[in-house]
Design an enzyme around this catalytic site. Structure first.
Site, mmCIF file in Angstrom:
data_model
loop_
_atom_site.group_PDB
_atom_site.id
_atom_site.type_symbol
_atom_site.label_atom_id
_atom_site.label_comp_id
_atom_site.label_asym_id
_atom_site.label_seq_id
_atom_site.Cartn_x
_atom_site.Cartn_y
_atom_site.Cartn_z
ATOM 1 N N ARG A 184 0.815 -1.208 0.000
ATOM 2 C CA ARG A 184 -0.093 -0.066 -0.031
ATOM 3 C C ARG A 184 0.851 0.979 -0.154
ATOM 4 N NH1 ARG A 184 -3.050 -0.454 4.473
ATOM 5 N NH2 ARG A 184 -4.730 -1.637 3.683
ATOM 6 N N HIS A 192 5.628 -10.455 2.100
ATOM 7 C CA HIS A 192 6.203 -9.391 2.959
ATOM 8 C C HIS A 192 7.597 -9.825 3.493
ATOM 9 C CE1 HIS A 192 6.344 -7.158 6.759
ATOM 10 N NE2 HIS A 192 5.907 -6.344 5.965
ATOM 11 N N TYR A 233 14.327 3.842 9.735
ATOM 12 C CA TYR A 233 13.577 2.598 10.384
ATOM 13 C C TYR A 233 14.900 1.891 11.057
ATOM 14 C CZ TYR A 233 9.493 3.111 7.714
ATOM 15 O OH TYR A 233 7.979 3.612 7.349
ATOM 16 N N HIS A 269 11.148 -0.962 13.883
ATOM 17 C CA HIS A 269 10.664 -1.734 12.866
ATOM 18 C C HIS A 269 10.895 -3.243 12.944
ATOM 19 C CE1 HIS A 269 10.031 -2.742 8.620
ATOM 20 N NE2 HIS A 269 8.666 -2.158 8.892
ATOM 21 N N ARG A 310 5.445 -1.191 19.506
ATOM 22 C CA ARG A 310 5.402 -0.026 18.828
ATOM 23 C C ARG A 310 4.269 0.488 18.538
ATOM 24 N NH1 ARG A 310 5.358 2.291 13.956
ATOM 25 N NH2 ARG A 310 6.021 0.071 13.014
#
Length: 710
Positions: free
Chosen positions: A412, A442, A475, A599, A571
């Protein structure tokens, strides 16, 4: 006798949990110990997060509300009630956001001799400068749209600031114009080169102005026939959920392109408006855009605070965090050295952004140029617009390597960049695979095949972060370079799945979704539960971005009730309600928001004293465990495992930037206790590690969380 039904576990609402996370971001903007320009960036992050929230989550709930079939059973709560609660919380946070900006940030800017000014604040000399700037730099960029009977529909672009002009009171002699008129025009931020205009410095005083206000100052020249000209800001956020049927057949690239076009014209999720805007002008905008009352959200004079990422710094370094130059890696060769040769001898752990992402691009570039390398396989989830990673892969394909690239077109907000590089790679001769049917890819994997002594040797890079040079600077992620066949052979199996689409099983080291990740995590939790029931020490430490999967939460609750001590470092979203009698009494939770975005995902299981440590791409959400290709990988090298544990322990001990379940800062246990800031301590630790590896690498990990630890 009927067995009593086991009560359902209590879960925190996912949407409210996300809003609690964004409030932690806002708290950083409110913290006077954070450098001023960094506080402004946190305001921008808050605003950007909220924009995406409306485009995705709120838009989805509104679609569910509109469905005729009942969705309460599926969601566990009526979507209309859920929407009402979260919009109330958003309203509270937006009010707090405005107060933070007006009452805290602006006065502090003033004390630093930086003034964000509007028309009424300008001196005569400044007014003249702004008028000249408007004529020379801005006026030709404007395109007014008149809202009259000739305009049947007004289209407002997503995430773009507009000014709605309300004109009245004609100047004498200009009777050809109507008495009242409403026009809308885009604030040309991109074409102008930014949202802010820096005015000439006066002594040590610096001045900056919204481009919106420059346009307001020039409004009299734009509309000379009217005595009264009012301008009020508008911004629309559109539904960003792509309606893609992820079937096996069909051209996914064309579907994505079509869906992106639909997103640009998607259903309005929110219209932000200036509350000072005349009601008749607002009603006319609503009529012309087709926006209903339920999409209206009261904003302020200015919208799109994400543009504060581009707020000028006036070369005042002291108003930002001090630079943290990327550290040299303690075991990887410097520029010019051979990475593949170094990886052949041992594993190497990379910590971003503290160490440079250049090691990753060098790994791929070296493989592209090495005549003994025959193949490169890689997964790309989010690709930078000017991707050095993709350029290295293009070069490899042109050099005759067999390059296989799994490009996730459904990432996205990164679909366009991914499509651009997918087409470039295809033209270069690479084999491009557009994700998997019904799954998102992913995982973050790269695999290099090199011919050595007549045999194929595999080199891999497994990571928690994307192959993205831009995000690698902000990140915080972990990655491992390895030629260990225990890992590389299983990475090869994952890539084989992308080619043959045959489900895989029997991984001995990797935990791979959607095949075995959930089941193996359940087994690891069950093992800790059995140890606890035997009276042995049992603990689990999880560092995640999000924990939402109900079945996994239920497993954690059951383990907690059995005596397993569970520590969560989350987080973002967490639907766990910790320290609750009957479900999570042994669960403690904290979240860290600081300079870098945390991350990395790390799973630690006590395992009876022989800890198992996994680093992963996967959060514990339904989508990650069941509808994505994810990989968790063990840190097999004891030295590197201790390194990961040490960095994790620094976050467990953080008493400066960590917040508890209720968003309260976790401070030192006593006034004399040292303050620990995990991200700064991480940089210092890795800096020492780079200087003297033997002395600083012998890190003994702490045992699992004790009952009294936060």
């Amino acid at each position: 006798m009927q067995t009593p039904t086991k009560p359902q576990p209590q879960l925190l609402n996912r949407e409210l949990s996300w809003l609690a996370f964004n409030r932690r971001v806002l708290q950083e903007a409110q913290n006077p110990e954070v450098p001023l320009l960094e506080r402004i960036k946190f305001l921008a992050i808050f605003s950007s997060n909220l924009d995406e929230y409306f485009k995705v989550r709120v838009a989805t709930l509104r679609r569910l509300v509109k469905l005729k079939k009942k969705t309460k059973a599926k969601l566990g709560e009526d979507p209309a009630e859920q929407l009402k609660k979260l919009l109330e919380e958003v309203g509270r946070q937006q009010q707090e956001f405005g107060e933070t900006f007006r009452d805290k940030v602006l006065p502090e800017l003033h004390r630093q001799h930086i003034h964000l000014v509007s028309g009424p604040d300008l001196t005569g000399e400044q007014q003249q400068w702004v008028q000249t700037y408007f004529r020379e730099k801005v006026r030709d960029l404007l395109s007014p749209i008149i809202l009259d009977d000739n305009l049947h529909h007004l289209f407002l672009k997503d995430q773009t600031v507009y000014l709605a002009f309300s004109l009245s009171e004609l100047v004498k002699g200009k009777k050809s114009d109507p008495e009242q008129r409403v026009l809308v025009m885009e604030v040309p931020t991109k074409r102008h080169g930014g949202r802010f205009v820096v005015l000439p410095t006066v002594g040590k005083e610096r001045y900056v102005m919204f481009l919106d206000d420059v346009i307001r100052c020039g409004a009299a020249e734009l509309f000379p026939n009217y005595r009264q000209v009012e301008a009020h800001a508008l911004k629309i956020s559109r539904d960003a959920e792509l309606d893609i049927q992820e079937e096996v057949s069909g051209n996914l690239m064309l579907k994505i392109k079509s869906s992106l076009q639909k997103r640009a014209t998607g259903y309005p999720a929110r219209l932000l408006y200036d509350p000072a805007m005349p009601q008749d002008s607002l009603r006319l905008v609503m009529k012309k855009t087709g926006i209903g009352q339920e999409e209206l959200v009261e904003g302020s004079r200015y919208h799109n605070f994400r543009d504060f990422f581009g707020f000028p710094n006036f070369n005042q370094a002291e108003l930002s965090y001090p630079d943290q130059p990327a550290l040299p890696h303690p075991t990887l060769p410097k520029a010019g050295g051979k990475l593949l040769a170094a990886i052949a001898t041992r594993d190497h752990l990379l910590h971003l952004p503290y160490q440079s992402f250049d090691y990753v691009t060098r790994f791929l570039t070296e493989a592209a140029q090495d005549p003994q390398v025959t193949a490169i396989n890689i997964t790309l989830y989010r690709v930078a617009a000017k991707s050095e990673v993709a350029k290295a892969l293009v070069k490899a394909a042109k050099n005759g390597k067999h390059v296989t690239v799994v490009v996730e077109l459904k990432a996205r907000f990164d679909e366009e960049s991914n499509m651009y590089w997918a087409e470039k790679l295809q033209k270069a001769g690479a084999h491009v695979i557009f994700g998997m049917p019904e799954l998102k890819v992913h995982s973050k994997l790269a695999l290099v095949t090199r011919t050595e002594d007549g045999h194929n040797k595999l080199y891999a890079y497994l990571s928690t972060g994307n192959f993205n040079e831009v995000t690698s600077h902000i990140y915080a992620d972990h990655g491992v370079f390895t030629s260990d066949p225990r890992l590389t052979s299983e990475v090869a199996e994952v890539f084989r799945y992308f080619l043959d689409h045959q489900p895989k099983s029997g991984f001995k080291h990797l935990l791979v979704a959607p095949f075995e990740l959930r089941d193996k995590l359940n087994a690891l939790i069950d093992h800790e539960t059995k140890l606890a029931k035997k009276g042995q020490d049992a603990y689990i430490i999880l560092k995640l971005n999000a924990l939402q999967d109900e079945r996994m939460i239920r497993k954690l609750y059951d383990a907690s009730q059995a005596g397993v001590r569970i520590e969560l470092l989350i987080r973002g979203i967490s639907c766990v309600i910790p320290q609750q009698p009957g479900q999570g009494v042994n669960i403690q939770q904290r979240g860290l928001v600081d300079r870098y975005l945390e991350h990395a995902r790390v799973y630690v299981f006590g395992n009876g004293g022989e800890e198992k440590v996994y680093v992963a791409s996967s959060d514990w959400m339904n989508r990650n465990l069941d509808r994505r290709v994810e990989v968790a990988f063990p840190i097999l090298n004891p030295e590197l495992r201790a390194e990961v544990r040490h960095l994790l322990d620094l976050q467990r001990q953080d008493n400066t930037k960590s917040r508890d379940f209720d968003n309260h800062l976790i401070g030192p246990e006593s006034p004399d206790a040292p303050r620990i800031r995990a991200q700064f301590a991480t940089y210092d630790y890795l800096k020492k590690l780079a200087r003297r590896r033997p002395a600083s690498s012998k890190v003994e990990p702490k045992p699992g969380p004790s009952a009294g630890e936060a």
